[in-house]
Design a protein around this motif. Sequence first.
Motif, PDB file in Angstrom:
ATOM      1  N   CYS A  37       0.841  -1.189   0.000  1.00 46.49           N
ATOM      2  CA  CYS A  37       0.000   0.000   0.000  1.00 46.49           C
ATOM      3  C   CYS A  37       0.885   1.251   0.000  1.00 46.49           C
ATOM      4  O   CYS A  37       1.948   1.257   0.641  1.00 46.49           O
ATOM      5  N   PRO A  38       0.471   2.315  -0.704  1.00 48.46           N
ATOM      6  CA  PRO A  38       1.221   3.566  -0.603  1.00 48.46           C
ATOM      7  C   PRO A  38       1.351   3.988   0.863  1.00 48.46           C
ATOM      8  O   PRO A  38       0.388   3.887   1.637  1.00 48.46           O
ATOM      9  N   GLU A  97       6.119   2.487  -0.645  1.00 48.68           N
ATOM     10  CA  GLU A  97       5.004   1.656  -0.188  1.00 48.68           C
ATOM     11  C   GLU A  97       5.364   0.946   1.117  1.00 48.68           C
ATOM     12  O   GLU A  97       6.543   0.801   1.457  1.00 48.68           O
TER      13      GLU A  97
END
Length: 373
Positions: A143-144, A200
């Motif tokens: 995920c960012p 990320e």
Amino acid sequence: MKKVNGHEIISLFEQWSPKRYAEDWDPVGLHIGQLNRTVQKVLVTLDVNEAVVDEAIEQGANLIIAHHPPIFQPLKHIWTDTPQGRLIEKCIKNDLSVYAAHTNLDVAPGGVNDLLAHKLQLRQLEVMEPTVSDPLYKLAVFCPADYADDLREALGNAGAGALGDYAGCSFSSTGIGRFTPITGADPFIGKVGKSESVPEERIEVILPGPIRNKVLQAMLAAHPYEEPAYDFFVLDQRTEQLGLGRVGVLEEPMSLKEFGSYVKSVLDVPAIRLVGDPDKQVRKVAVLGGSGSKYIRAAKRKGADVFVSGDIDFHSAQDAELMDLGIIDPGHHVEKVMIEGVAKRMQKECTDKGFDVTFIQSAIDTEPFTFLQ
């Protein structure tokens, strides 16, 4: 309050007592009728006989939740001039559906065996005969970094990361995610045809198998990417074992005879059968609702001084005597504790959900035996 159908009620019930907890020989689930209709009243009963069906009709119930399945062996025909056929016909003609939760309700935390153990005021409860445990999974999702906290929160709210007395457990590591959106993509970050490098986080959480789909849907809903990268891994670890029967200890020891009188009073039965030295001191107790003859050795392995269960046969009683295991047999019908237990629990859960439904405790005594003094 929201009007509900049978599917919504049973779906809520099965979150507590899922059918997968049942023994493979046990015909749990919907027996008669359908769950598509609106349900305003539910009658909870131990058994389903014609008197119980008449009670349900008189009370205006649309659904019966029973412990003992009314159709145990597959039917080849339904003759309505037989007792069973007449019962089925009466249910269908009165739009009355019947659902059975048997060994799954025995296994479920807070189900029949826990209700009996709490009635006897046993402490330090543990499962007597483990039958169910699920594998644990690990979800790893990328995920960012700027959205990682929101994603962790969504995963935690879905039940992932619950370990013992801790919630929201997770592990994160950082790195660089690289990707190139192609024609047809609608990228959250970057442009079509241009390679991107994004800081990320890899978020890892542990979860039990039964909530895997729920966690997956929560992750997909909360993740900013249209195509998130993630993996599920099956772990060697398993969830807490569930099973049949409970073992616990009394607050104070008592003689087997005194304990027998206590069981007779607390479980509200007219008589008990006792095996063993009446003067033997007992402290550790195993209890199993229903028929317990097959589980005498399981009770002994758990170190029980006495085993409380019904339908103990002659030879099993002799075996228990040889292994110095006291037996208190109050009968099979003590499982009637589920009537109040299920009705109260389901009423609270449905009320909390805003469901417009009332749970009624059956007043019909389905004990087939009469005890002569």
